[in-house]
Design a protein around this motif. Structure first.
Motif, PDB file in Angstrom:
ATOM      1  N   PRO A 199       0.819  -1.238   0.000  1.00 46.59           N
ATOM      2  CA  PRO A 199       0.000   0.000   0.000  1.00 46.59           C
ATOM      3  C   PRO A 199       0.840   1.269   0.000  1.00 46.59           C
ATOM      4  O   PRO A 199       0.783   2.082   0.919  1.00 46.59           O
ATOM      5  N   CYS A 200       1.621   1.468  -1.053  1.00 50.87           N
ATOM      6  CA  CYS A 200       2.594   2.563  -1.046  1.00 50.87           C
ATOM      7  C   CYS A 200       1.958   3.945  -1.104  1.00 50.87           C
ATOM      8  O   CYS A 200       2.444   4.889  -0.467  1.00 50.87           O
ATOM      9  N   ASP A 201       0.895   4.115  -1.878  1.00 46.63           N
ATOM     10  CA  ASP A 201       0.238   5.425  -1.949  1.00 46.63           C
ATOM     11  C   ASP A 201      -0.223   5.877  -0.562  1.00 46.63           C
ATOM     12  O   ASP A 201       0.005   7.019  -0.166  1.00 46.63           O
ATOM     13  N   SER A 202      -0.851   4.955   0.160  1.00 42.53           N
ATOM     14  CA  SER A 202      -1.341   5.294   1.499  1.00 42.53           C
ATOM     15  C   SER A 202      -0.192   5.569   2.462  1.00 42.53           C
ATOM     16  O   SER A 202      -0.293   6.449   3.322  1.00 42.53           O
ATOM     17  N   ILE A 203       0.910   4.832   2.321  1.00 43.61           N
ATOM     18  CA  ILE A 203       2.050   5.039   3.203  1.00 43.61           C
ATOM     19  C   ILE A 203       2.679   6.410   2.958  1.00 43.61           C
ATOM     20  O   ILE A 203       3.068   7.103   3.902  1.00 43.61           O
ATOM     21  N   VAL A 204       2.768   6.823   1.698  1.00 43.29           N
ATOM     22  CA  VAL A 204       3.334   8.147   1.389  1.00 43.29           C
ATOM     23  C   VAL A 204       2.434   9.248   1.942  1.00 43.29           C
ATOM     24  O   VAL A 204       2.912  10.237   2.516  1.00 43.29           O
TER      25      VAL A 204
END
Length: 222
Positions: free
Chosen positions: A50-55
């Motif tokens: 979930p990279c978008d949410s982590i950023v």
């Protein structure tokens, strides 16, 4: 070390601000978000992360003063750009990396079509668009390595697209802290659900593609 990394990743995944506000967790937050973004940008099997949410969450944590906003933005840009560069190199060496070739063969046809369309219509600038599409984010640099031979051209646009992507999402995370509490809670809930939706879409797409290819191969043999 590993236990601490796993606990911080779990806290990021579930957006557990109580655990993340622990001062002892600050260094591990930097390590975790940087590693996850690098991993997802560089290797196709890590696409469901979930990279978008982590950023976005990193931007929120920076706005809250839990971590340094400028430092985490810098680390995320570096991780994203270097990850894309590594994916590009895998594409350059694709003929010599049968394992990577196997990853590419598992990608659903409609995702491959998306990559082809981005390459044909927009070229290297498509890197920015690809960063918002699950699976395509690490796949496009890999395919560009296979088809685009100008390394310096790719490297320049990889850094530009990484910078724009990180600034946009961390900026969104920063703005969430300025919203009224009720709206911020709704937005946070959406961000909590988004990683699971992304993961489900990626898993279903890869699984269905693998099953279809197996069935076609079996029918061809029979």
């Amino acid at each position: 070390m590993l236990d601490s990394f796993v606990s911080i990743f779990s806290a990021l995944w579930h957006q557990d601000f109580v655990a993340l506000q622990n001062p002892e967790s600050m260094v591990m937050i930097y390590v975790c978000v940087t590693f996850v973004i690098w991993l997802e940008s560089a290797f196709l099997p890590a696409a469901p992360l979930p990279c978008d949410s982590i950023v976005i969450l990193a931007g929120t944590l920076g706005a809250m003063g839990i971590i340094d906003f400028k430092l985490v933005v810098f680390l995320l840009i570096v991780a994203s750009a270097i990850g894309s560069w590594l994916a590009y190199l895998q594409g350059r060496w694709l003929d010599h990396l049968p394992k990577v070739k196997g990853w590419v063969n598992m990608v659903p046809p409609h995702r491959m079509q998306t990559v082809d369309n981005l390459l044909i219509r927009h070229g290297v600038i498509a890197l920015f668009t690809a960063r918002f599409i699950p699976v395509v984010r690490p796949l496009l640099p890999l395919m560009m390595g296979f088809r685009v031979k100008s390394q310096s051209h790719f490297f320049r646009f990889a850094w530009l697209s990484a910078t724009a992507w990180v600034l946009l999402l961390t900026g969104l995370g920063y703005l969430l802290t300025l919203l009224p509490e009720k709206i911020a809670k709704v937005a946070t809930m959406i961000l909590m659900v988004a990683p699971f939706v992304t993961l489900a879409i990626a898993v279903v797409s890869l699984s269905s593609s693998w099953i279809i290819k197996r069935v076609k191969k079996r029918n061809a043999l029979s």
